[in-house]
Design an enzyme around this catalytic site. Structure first.
Site, PDB file in Angstrom:
ATOM      1  N   ASP A  32      43.780  42.680   3.952  1.00  0.00           N
ATOM      2  CA  ASP A  32      43.248  42.214   4.735  1.00  0.00           C
ATOM      3  C   ASP A  32      41.417  42.287   4.960  1.00  0.00           C
ATOM      4  O   ASP A  32      42.084  42.890   5.573  1.00  0.00           O
ATOM      5  CB  ASP A  32      43.212  40.511   5.546  1.00  0.00           C
ATOM      6  CG  ASP A  32      43.358  39.075   5.566  1.00  0.00           C
ATOM      7  OD1 ASP A  32      43.898  38.456   4.333  1.00  0.00           O
ATOM      8  OD2 ASP A  32      42.044  39.227   5.882  1.00  0.00           O
ATOM      9  N   GLY A  37      41.540  35.600   7.143  1.00  0.00           N
ATOM     10  CA  GLY A  37      42.238  35.939   7.549  1.00  0.00           C
ATOM     11  C   GLY A  37      42.431  36.145   8.967  1.00  0.00           C
ATOM     12  O   GLY A  37      41.523  36.138  10.034  1.00  0.00           O
ATOM     13  N   ALA A  75      43.915  37.023  -1.854  1.00  0.00           N
ATOM     14  CA  ALA A  75      42.673  37.266  -1.420  1.00  0.00           C
ATOM     15  C   ALA A  75      41.570  37.505  -2.233  1.00  0.00           C
ATOM     16  O   ALA A  75      41.537  37.727  -3.662  1.00  0.00           O
ATOM     17  CB  ALA A  75      42.631  38.635  -0.999  1.00  0.00           C
ATOM     18  N   TYR A 142      34.425  28.657  -9.524  1.00  0.00           N
ATOM     19  CA  TYR A 142      35.307  29.171  -8.638  1.00  0.00           C
ATOM     20  C   TYR A 142      36.485  29.405  -9.452  1.00  0.00           C
ATOM     21  O   TYR A 142      37.401  30.151  -9.997  1.00  0.00           O
ATOM     22  CB  TYR A 142      35.844  28.056  -7.640  1.00  0.00           C
ATOM     23  CG  TYR A 142      37.792  28.657  -6.975  1.00  0.00           C
ATOM     24  CD1 TYR A 142      37.752  29.544  -6.895  1.00  0.00           C
ATOM     25  CD2 TYR A 142      38.251  27.629  -6.942  1.00  0.00           C
ATOM     26  CE1 TYR A 142      39.351  29.893  -6.542  1.00  0.00           C
ATOM     27  CE2 TYR A 142      40.159  27.381  -6.500  1.00  0.00           C
ATOM     28  CZ  TYR A 142      39.760  29.072  -6.070  1.00  0.00           C
ATOM     29  OH  TYR A 142      41.176  28.994  -5.683  1.00  0.00           O
ATOM     30  N   ARG A 222      45.504  13.000  -5.099  1.00  0.00           N
ATOM     31  CA  ARG A 222      45.685  14.676  -5.692  1.00  0.00           C
ATOM     32  C   ARG A 222      46.795  14.968  -4.781  1.00  0.00           C
ATOM     33  O   ARG A 222      47.671  14.123  -4.197  1.00  0.00           O
ATOM     34  CB  ARG A 222      44.854  15.459  -4.073  1.00  0.00           C
ATOM     35  CG  ARG A 222      42.978  15.463  -4.420  1.00  0.00           C
ATOM     36  CD  ARG A 222      42.659  16.215  -5.709  1.00  0.00           C
ATOM     37  NE  ARG A 222      41.536  16.657  -5.512  1.00  0.00           N
ATOM     38  CZ  ARG A 222      40.693  15.462  -6.629  1.00  0.00           C
ATOM     39  NH1 ARG A 222      41.186  14.399  -7.011  1.00  0.00           N
ATOM     40  NH2 ARG A 222      39.529  15.762  -6.638  1.00  0.00           N
ATOM     41  N   ASP A 285      34.116  16.101  -7.728  1.00  0.00           N
ATOM     42  CA  ASP A 285      35.486  15.919  -7.956  1.00  0.00           C
ATOM     43  C   ASP A 285      35.753  15.112  -8.896  1.00  0.00           C
ATOM     44  O   ASP A 285      35.705  14.320  -9.235  1.00  0.00           O
ATOM     45  CB  ASP A 285      35.565  15.417  -6.300  1.00  0.00           C
ATOM     46  CG  ASP A 285      35.895  16.269  -5.096  1.00  0.00           C
ATOM     47  OD1 ASP A 285      36.698  17.220  -5.178  1.00  0.00           O
ATOM     48  OD2 ASP A 285      35.507  15.268  -4.217  1.00  0.00           O
TER      49      ASP A 285
HETATM   50  N1  UDP Z   1      37.885  14.732   1.059  1.00  0.00           N
HETATM   51  C1  UDP Z   1      37.135  13.678   2.020  1.00  0.00           C
HETATM   52  N2  UDP Z   1      36.614  13.964   2.415  1.00  0.00           N
HETATM   53  C2  UDP Z   1      36.359  15.352   3.438  1.00  0.00           C
HETATM   54  C3  UDP Z   1      37.427  16.565   2.645  1.00  0.00           C
HETATM   55  C4  UDP Z   1      38.212  16.269   1.517  1.00  0.00           C
HETATM   56  O1  UDP Z   1      37.049  12.614   0.935  1.00  0.00           O
HETATM   57  O2  UDP Z   1      35.528  15.790   4.303  1.00  0.00           O
HETATM   58  C5  UDP Z   1      38.863  14.229   0.033  1.00  0.00           C
HETATM   59  C6  UDP Z   1      38.560  15.276  -1.360  1.00  0.00           C
HETATM   60  O3  UDP Z   1      37.338  14.808  -2.325  1.00  0.00           O
HETATM   61  C7  UDP Z   1      39.237  15.371  -2.298  1.00  0.00           C
HETATM   62  C8  UDP Z   1      40.539  15.564  -1.585  1.00  0.00           C
HETATM   63  O4  UDP Z   1      40.174  15.056  -0.301  1.00  0.00           O
HETATM   64  O5  UDP Z   1      39.879  13.723  -2.938  1.00  0.00           O
HETATM   65  C9  UDP Z   1      41.325  16.523  -1.104  1.00  0.00           C
HETATM   66  O6  UDP Z   1      40.362  17.457  -1.340  1.00  0.00           O
HETATM   67  P1  UDP Z   1      40.083  19.086  -0.365  1.00  0.00           P
HETATM   68  O7  UDP Z   1      38.875  19.416   0.090  1.00  0.00           O
HETATM   69  O8  UDP Z   1      41.352  19.162   0.625  1.00  0.00           O
HETATM   70  O9  UDP Z   1      40.813  19.695  -1.317  1.00  0.00           O
HETATM   71  P2  UDP Z   1      40.716  19.886  -3.891  1.00  0.00           P
HETATM   72  O10 UDP Z   1      40.930  19.139  -3.554  1.00  0.00           O
HETATM   73  O11 UDP Z   1      38.822  19.863  -3.201  1.00  0.00           O
HETATM   74  O12 UDP Z   1      41.157  21.586  -3.622  1.00  0.00           O
END
Ligand code: UDP
Length: 337
Positions: A32, A37, A75, A142, A222, A285
């Site tokens: 790591d 980490g 990682a 990503y 989610r 998103d």
């Molecule tokens: N989210 C939010 N406010 C924040 C961070 C995340 O409303 O400050 C929302 C984001 O739009 C998504 C969900 O929470 O719908 C989960 O986001 P996160 O970044 O945790 O994980 P991702 O889904 O991007 O992997």
């Protein structure tokens, strides 16, 4: 007893997996770069090699020791937003590091390779829940980097016989139920820790990214899956690889929770309000991401032990209350004998 190399083993998901391996009696070596980490997240007695995977000489010297039965590769760069500012770095680092690591594994005679993959492979899905048959069309650099890495591993299997697994995580969340490990990112970008920090006064008020999505309450859905359940899935797919098969598996709870439902859960568990305001949508998103883990269940018998959102939030809450500054200067965790 087997011997595993774990990259990113000091990070969030990696450290929970290292603990699970150590607890079942396996030998583990962690590599790591400690950029995300934490030394204190690696169990006492587990060797930690502080090196970047781009340092191929360092990686080669790790493989020069006793043979590994498998490599678990956590990682990586993993922030969607950052990847849209630095797409080439994301693809170069994530793909290059994964495939050179696989190359070193093949040369050393190691036959099993597990990589962390992501729901971001699917972009905006056609239907929910998302199974492995859905089209792969990442909407971020990503996601693209993980898809390219998976494809590289397909070739490693075809040409070199390297058995590989990719676990496409949906939203990893929660903390070790015994309180030994937790989530400590810098910067923190994930919803559950941000909501907890806001409730505890450890961070700013939360911004809800959009309330105009085509979902029941207008906020994104989610699929939150407990990090200990993720670790368990890694152990199970290692057994599949050992039997000479490869696979790609989606992993989540199979149920979506909205941002508003997560805020309500944090308020319920913490017994205090989550200060928040409504903001604009975050770029990229999708409205809803929910996994079908049916294939993983059929192939490995995996089912989530911590499927309830309240259980996930409760473990995350407990860890943050016990460690308001995260790992800080904590001593390494003690794994149960
Ligand atoms: N989210 C939010 N406010 C924040 C961070 C995340 O409303 O400050 C929302 C984001 O739009 C998504 C969900 O929470 O719908 C989960 O986001 P996160 O970044 O945790 O994980 P991702 O889904 O991007 O992997």
């Amino acid at each position: 007893m087997a011997r595993f190399l774990v990259t990113g083993g000091a990070g969030y998901v990696g450290s929970h997996c290292v603990l699970a391996l150590v607890e079942r009696g396996d030998d583990v070596v962690v590599i790591d770069n400690l950029r995300q980490g934490h030394r204190a997240a690696v169990p006492a007695g587990v060797p930690l090699i502080e090196a970047d995977l781009a340092d191929r000489a360092a990686v080669a010297s790790v493989f020069a020791g006793p043979r590994f039965d498998g490599v678990l590769h956590f990682a990586a760069l993993s922030l969607v937003g950052e990847s849209m500012r630095e797409p080439l770095r994301y693809m170069a680092e994530n793909v290059g590091n994964t495939l050179w690591l696989a190359d070193a594994a093949v040369r050393a005679g190691c036959r099993s390779f597990v990589m962390s993959s992501t729901a971001a492979l699917f972009g905006t899905p056609d239907t929910i829940p998302i199974d492995e048959g859905q089209p792969l069309r990442p909407a971020s650099a990503y996601g693209e980097s993980k898809l390219m890495a998976e494809r590289g591993l397909d070739w490693a299997e075809r040409v070199h016989g390297l058995n590989s697994a990719a676990l496409r995580y949906f939203n990893a969340a929660g903390a070790d139920p015994a309180g030994r490990l937790g989530e400590d990112h810098d910067p923190e970008t994930h919803l559950i820790p941000l909501a907890i920090n806001a409730a505890l006064g450890l961070g700013p008020e939360l911004t809800v990214f959009g309330t105009d999505y085509p979902t029941p309450d207008g906020t994104c859905l989610r699929d939150y899956v407990h990090v200990t359940d993720l670790a368990d899935a890694h152990l199970r797919v290692l057994d599949v690889l050992a039997s000479g098969r490869s696979g790609r598996w989606n992993i989540g709870n199979g149920r979506g929770y909205s941002v508003k439902e997560v805020i309500a859960a944090v308020e319920r568990i913490g017994g205090r309000p989550v200060p928040h305001r409504i903001g604009p949508r975050r770029d990229g998103d999708p409205a809803a991401l929910v996994a079908s883990s049916a294939k993983l269940a059929a192939d490995t018998g995996w089912t989530p032990r911590f499927a309830a959102l309240d259980d996930i939030v409760a473990t995350a809450w407990a860890w943050r209350v016990a460690h308001p500054r995260g790992y800080g200067d904590r001593r390494p965790v003690e794994a149960a004998a």
